[in-house]
Design an enzyme around this catalytic site. Structure first.
Site, PDB file in Angstrom:
ATOM      1  N   ILE A 182      32.137 -47.261  23.921  1.00 30.43           N
ATOM      2  CA  ILE A 182      31.164 -47.492  24.989  1.00 30.43           C
ATOM      3  C   ILE A 182      31.897 -47.649  26.311  1.00 30.43           C
ATOM      4  O   ILE A 182      31.517 -47.073  27.313  1.00 30.43           O
ATOM      5  CB  ILE A 182      30.301 -48.738  24.696  1.00 30.43           C
ATOM      6  CG1 ILE A 182      29.385 -48.472  23.488  1.00 30.43           C
ATOM      7  CG2 ILE A 182      29.455 -49.102  25.926  1.00 30.43           C
ATOM      8  CD1 ILE A 182      28.613 -49.705  23.023  1.00 30.43           C
ATOM      9  N   SER A 183      32.960 -48.447  26.314  1.00 32.24           N
ATOM     10  CA  SER A 183      33.799 -48.702  27.497  1.00 32.24           C
ATOM     11  C   SER A 183      32.942 -48.832  28.760  1.00 32.24           C
ATOM     12  O   SER A 183      32.969 -47.970  29.630  1.00 32.24           O
ATOM     13  CB  SER A 183      34.867 -47.611  27.657  1.00 32.24           C
ATOM     14  OG  SER A 183      34.367 -46.307  27.474  1.00 32.24           O
TER      15      SER A 183
ATOM     16  N   SER B 119      24.128 -43.146  22.279  1.00 28.70           N
ATOM     17  CA  SER B 119      24.121 -41.939  23.113  1.00 28.70           C
ATOM     18  C   SER B 119      24.717 -40.730  22.402  1.00 28.70           C
ATOM     19  O   SER B 119      24.709 -39.625  22.948  1.00 28.70           O
ATOM     20  CB  SER B 119      24.883 -42.192  24.424  1.00 28.70           C
ATOM     21  OG  SER B 119      26.249 -42.511  24.164  1.00 28.70           O
TER      22      SER B 119
ATOM     23  N   SER C 266      30.045 -40.760  19.076  1.00 29.43           N
ATOM     24  CA  SER C 266      30.809 -40.511  17.852  1.00 29.43           C
ATOM     25  C   SER C 266      30.327 -39.258  17.133  1.00 29.43           C
ATOM     26  O   SER C 266      31.142 -38.514  16.576  1.00 29.43           O
ATOM     27  CB  SER C 266      30.727 -41.728  16.921  1.00 29.43           C
ATOM     28  OG  SER C 266      31.397 -42.829  17.491  1.00 29.43           O
ATOM     29  N   THR C 267      29.027 -39.022  17.156  1.00 24.36           N
ATOM     30  CA  THR C 267      28.492 -37.824  16.500  1.00 24.36           C
ATOM     31  C   THR C 267      29.090 -36.568  17.106  1.00 24.36           C
ATOM     32  O   THR C 267      29.550 -35.665  16.384  1.00 24.36           O
ATOM     33  CB  THR C 267      26.954 -37.784  16.618  1.00 24.36           C
ATOM     34  OG1 THR C 267      26.403 -38.942  15.982  1.00 24.36           O
ATOM     35  CG2 THR C 267      26.392 -36.533  15.955  1.00 24.36           C
TER      36      THR C 267
ATOM     37  N   GLY D  51      29.590 -44.015  27.064  1.00 22.15           N
ATOM     38  CA  GLY D  51      28.141 -43.996  27.201  1.00 22.15           C
ATOM     39  C   GLY D  51      27.528 -45.151  26.436  1.00 22.15           C
ATOM     40  O   GLY D  51      28.209 -45.871  25.702  1.00 22.15           O
TER      41      GLY D  51
ATOM     42  N   SER E   9      25.359 -47.398  23.752  1.00 21.53           N
ATOM     43  CA  SER E   9      25.210 -47.374  22.303  1.00 21.53           C
ATOM     44  C   SER E   9      24.029 -46.476  21.949  1.00 21.53           C
ATOM     45  O   SER E   9      22.952 -46.583  22.548  1.00 21.53           O
ATOM     46  CB  SER E   9      24.961 -48.799  21.788  1.00 21.53           C
ATOM     47  OG  SER E   9      24.752 -48.798  20.399  1.00 21.53           O
TER      48      SER E   9
ATOM     49  N   ARG F  18      37.614 -51.667  15.546  1.00 18.42           N
ATOM     50  CA  ARG F  18      37.352 -53.105  15.447  1.00 18.42           C
ATOM     51  C   ARG F  18      37.471 -53.616  14.012  1.00 18.42           C
ATOM     52  O   ARG F  18      37.489 -54.827  13.778  1.00 18.42           O
ATOM     53  CB  ARG F  18      35.971 -53.439  16.028  1.00 18.42           C
ATOM     54  CG  ARG F  18      35.970 -53.489  17.562  1.00 18.42           C
ATOM     55  CD  ARG F  18      34.639 -53.948  18.098  1.00 18.42           C
ATOM     56  NE  ARG F  18      34.631 -54.059  19.556  1.00 18.42           N
ATOM     57  CZ  ARG F  18      34.987 -55.146  20.241  1.00 18.42           C
ATOM     58  NH1 ARG F  18      35.391 -56.223  19.577  1.00 18.42           N
ATOM     59  NH2 ARG F  18      34.936 -55.174  21.548  1.00 18.42           N
TER      60      ARG F  18
END
Length: 225
Positions: free
Chosen positions: A117-118, A48, A51-52, A44, A46, A77
């Site tokens: 994000i992919s 969105s 990670s949360t 999704g 950045s 990264r």
């Protein structure tokens, strides 16, 4: 020189690399953990909430005695992919690498939570194709771009609009929505009201429960893996 009888495989430019099978099967590893290894691929824009929700789900799984691990795009990264930028080629390689890592995690019996994000559909589909059937669970964090931009927790959208960041997903680089994700989480509608991370993690947990990921797979199914 390699002969026709050689058992070596051609890998890249090398012709002398062999695949070594371990003596502990995936079924045995999953039996130890009493769960099925899999990859939940959070994709999704950045901001969105990928990670949360992934970390909230990891905590919920741990409370149930299930082993899970988050592979976060920013964290990766800092190490494995620190030599990659944000060109289309580098983004593709970024996803290829983490796809291979997540495949190994899943085969170890780990419930693997990948938060990237992919943006390109083809890259995500290639990861899916590398995994065994049922191992790849695409989780689309659906949210309007305008809401992500208004939230902008890292200040990245503002920087992108100002031209300080080039090739930023959603601004001057595309995000290709999944066509048939296993799970589509409606994070927010246009009104900007965000769904609670605990609620979304609970919905994903229910999916895992209902589809047998929180227990080892039946012997008949394991034989096919």
């Amino acid at each position: 020189m390699r002969t026709a009888a050689s058992t070596a495989y051609t890998v890249g430019d090398s012709t002398n690399i062999k695949w070594h099978e371990g003596s502990v099967s995936r079924e045995e590893r999953e039996k130890l953990l009493d769960q099925r290894g899999c990859v939940l691929w959070f994709t999704g824009l950045s901001g969105s909430g990928k990670s949360t929700v992934a970390y909230t789900l990891e905590h919920a799984l741990a409370e149930r005695g299930k082993l899970a691990y988050v592979l976060d795009g920013d964290n990766i990264r800092h190490g494995l992919n620190q030599n990659l930028g944000f060109t289309a080629a580098d983004r593709e390689e970024n996803i290829r690498r983490i796809g291979e890592v997540s495949k190994l995690f899943a085969e170890s019996g780990m419930i693997t939570l990948v938060s990237f994000i992919s943006p390109y559909r083809a890259d995500r589909d290639r990861v899916r194709q590398r995994l065994a059937p049922g191992d790849f669970v695409e989780v689309y964090m659906k949210i309007p771009l305008e809401v992500c931009e208004s939230r902008d927790p890292k200040g990245l959208y503002k920087a992108a609009r100002a031209g300080k960041i080039k090739g930023f997903t959603g601004i001057d680089d595309p995000y290709e929505e999944p066509l048939q994700p296993e799970l589509a989480m409606e994070v927010s509608k246009a009104d900007g009201v965000m769904k609670a991370p605990e609620k979304m993690a609970g919905d994903i947990l229910a999916y895992l429960e209902n589809n047998g990921y929180l227990q080892r797979r039946p012997s008949s199914e394991a034989a096919a893996v």
